[in-house]
Design a protein around this motif. Sequence first.
Motif, PDB file in Angstrom:
ATOM      1  N   ALA A   1       0.854  -1.201   0.000  1.00 22.26           N
ATOM      2  CA  ALA A   1       0.000   0.000   0.000  1.00 22.26           C
ATOM      3  C   ALA A   1       0.893   1.255   0.000  1.00 22.26           C
ATOM      4  O   ALA A   1       1.013   1.961   0.993  1.00 22.26           O
ATOM      5  CB  ALA A   1      -0.867  -0.034   1.264  1.00 22.26           C
ATOM      6  N   TRP A   2       1.547   1.511  -1.139  1.00 20.18           N
ATOM      7  CA  TRP A   2       2.514   2.626  -1.230  1.00 20.18           C
ATOM      8  C   TRP A   2       1.799   3.961  -1.154  1.00 20.18           C
ATOM      9  O   TRP A   2       0.729   4.120  -1.740  1.00 20.18           O
ATOM     10  CB  TRP A   2       3.277   2.575  -2.567  1.00 20.18           C
TER      11      TRP A   2
ATOM     12  N   LEU B   1       8.414   6.502  -2.277  1.00 21.91           N
ATOM     13  CA  LEU B   1       7.113   6.086  -1.754  1.00 21.91           C
ATOM     14  C   LEU B   1       7.361   5.246  -0.499  1.00 21.91           C
ATOM     15  O   LEU B   1       8.404   4.577  -0.392  1.00 21.91           O
ATOM     16  CB  LEU B   1       6.354   5.269  -2.797  1.00 21.91           C
ATOM     17  N   THR B   2       6.416   5.286   0.422  1.00 22.39           N
ATOM     18  CA  THR B   2       6.628   4.570   1.692  1.00 22.39           C
ATOM     19  C   THR B   2       5.370   3.796   2.101  1.00 22.39           C
ATOM     20  O   THR B   2       4.268   4.045   1.586  1.00 22.39           O
ATOM     21  CB  THR B   2       6.967   5.556   2.837  1.00 22.39           C
TER      22      THR B   2
ATOM     23  N   SER C   1       7.481  -4.412  13.458  1.00 22.09           N
ATOM     24  CA  SER C   1       7.076  -3.422  12.455  1.00 22.09           C
ATOM     25  C   SER C   1       8.159  -3.260  11.402  1.00 22.09           C
ATOM     26  O   SER C   1       9.297  -3.702  11.606  1.00 22.09           O
ATOM     27  CB  SER C   1       6.817  -2.080  13.142  1.00 22.09           C
ATOM     28  N   ALA C   2       7.790  -2.601  10.305  1.00 23.04           N
ATOM     29  CA  ALA C   2       8.779  -2.360   9.238  1.00 23.04           C
ATOM     30  C   ALA C   2       8.357  -1.162   8.397  1.00 23.04           C
ATOM     31  O   ALA C   2       7.179  -0.996   8.080  1.00 23.04           O
ATOM     32  CB  ALA C   2       8.896  -3.589   8.335  1.00 23.04           C
ATOM     33  N   LEU C   3       9.347  -0.342   8.068  1.00 23.89           N
ATOM     34  CA  LEU C   3       9.126   0.780   7.151  1.00 23.89           C
ATOM     35  C   LEU C   3       9.591   0.346   5.763  1.00 23.89           C
ATOM     36  O   LEU C   3      10.716  -0.126   5.607  1.00 23.89           O
ATOM     37  CB  LEU C   3       9.928   1.999   7.628  1.00 23.89           C
ATOM     38  N   PHE C   4       8.693   0.477   4.794  1.00 22.34           N
ATOM     39  CA  PHE C   4       9.006   0.118   3.410  1.00 22.34           C
ATOM     40  C   PHE C   4       9.274   1.404   2.638  1.00 22.34           C
ATOM     41  O   PHE C   4       8.496   2.354   2.721  1.00 22.34           O
ATOM     42  CB  PHE C   4       7.809  -0.588   2.752  1.00 22.34           C
ATOM     43  N   ASN C   5      10.359   1.403   1.855  1.00 19.09           N
ATOM     44  CA  ASN C   5      10.671   2.533   0.982  1.00 19.09           C
ATOM     45  C   ASN C   5      10.773   2.026  -0.448  1.00 19.09           C
ATOM     46  O   ASN C   5      11.477   1.036  -0.694  1.00 19.09           O
ATOM     47  CB  ASN C   5      12.043   3.134   1.339  1.00 19.09           C
TER      48      ASN C   5
END
Length: 208
Positions: free
Chosen positions: A46-47, A64-65, A108-112
């Motif tokens: 879900a960018w 985008l994150t 948790s995780a941050l997606f870039n």
Amino acid sequence: MQQSSLCFGQSLENIQLEDAELELFPQLLTSEQAHDLLQQLHKTVAWHTETIRIAGVERLVPRLTAWYGDKGANYSYSGVVHHPVAWSERLLALKKQIEVACHTQFNSALFNLYRDGKDSVAWHSDDEPELGARPIIASLSLGAPRSFQLKHKKHKHLRHKLTLSSGSLLVMRGDTQQCWLHQVPKEPAITEPRINITFRNIITNHNQ
Ligand SMILES: O=C(O)CCC(=O)C(=O)O
């Protein structure tokens, strides 16, 4: 300086830097696994585009994150509280693999998503209060190799540079966030996308 060893059959490099603990698994995932995962995440995550306010001016963040995690693992950065998207089965299996490599647990995780070399992340450290004093951050790279730069906050002459290739896992521990900044600079010649996932542990009751 660098020292190499094996961890669960994976090659592991300890990067020796003052006031930092850095480990690099150059090939945690094979290039086929990393390529396949990038394709899937590119389509299904879900960018979204974030904005930040710099000197009173709203700007688009140049990547985008997305924020994934356990229920309640909320994360505040750039002045916004992020509520996590629930893990998919595949992401939970990936998280487990990374937890085994790092001997710790993440919630948790941050997606870039760096769409190409014009996307970047500026100098910062992952030192938000909800990560605790000496956080362990595990950073998985998929896709285009990108430069990852570090500079010491106090001793300005201390700098280091790595190339994070597809399938690699960089683990930052100890005082790394307290003492160092990191960035992924723009590299306009790069035309291919890269996804980076930084697994973290949010302390959900850090204000209590
Ligand atoms: O893309 C990377 O390798 C670094 C990402 C990063 O610094 C972050 O998510 O805080």
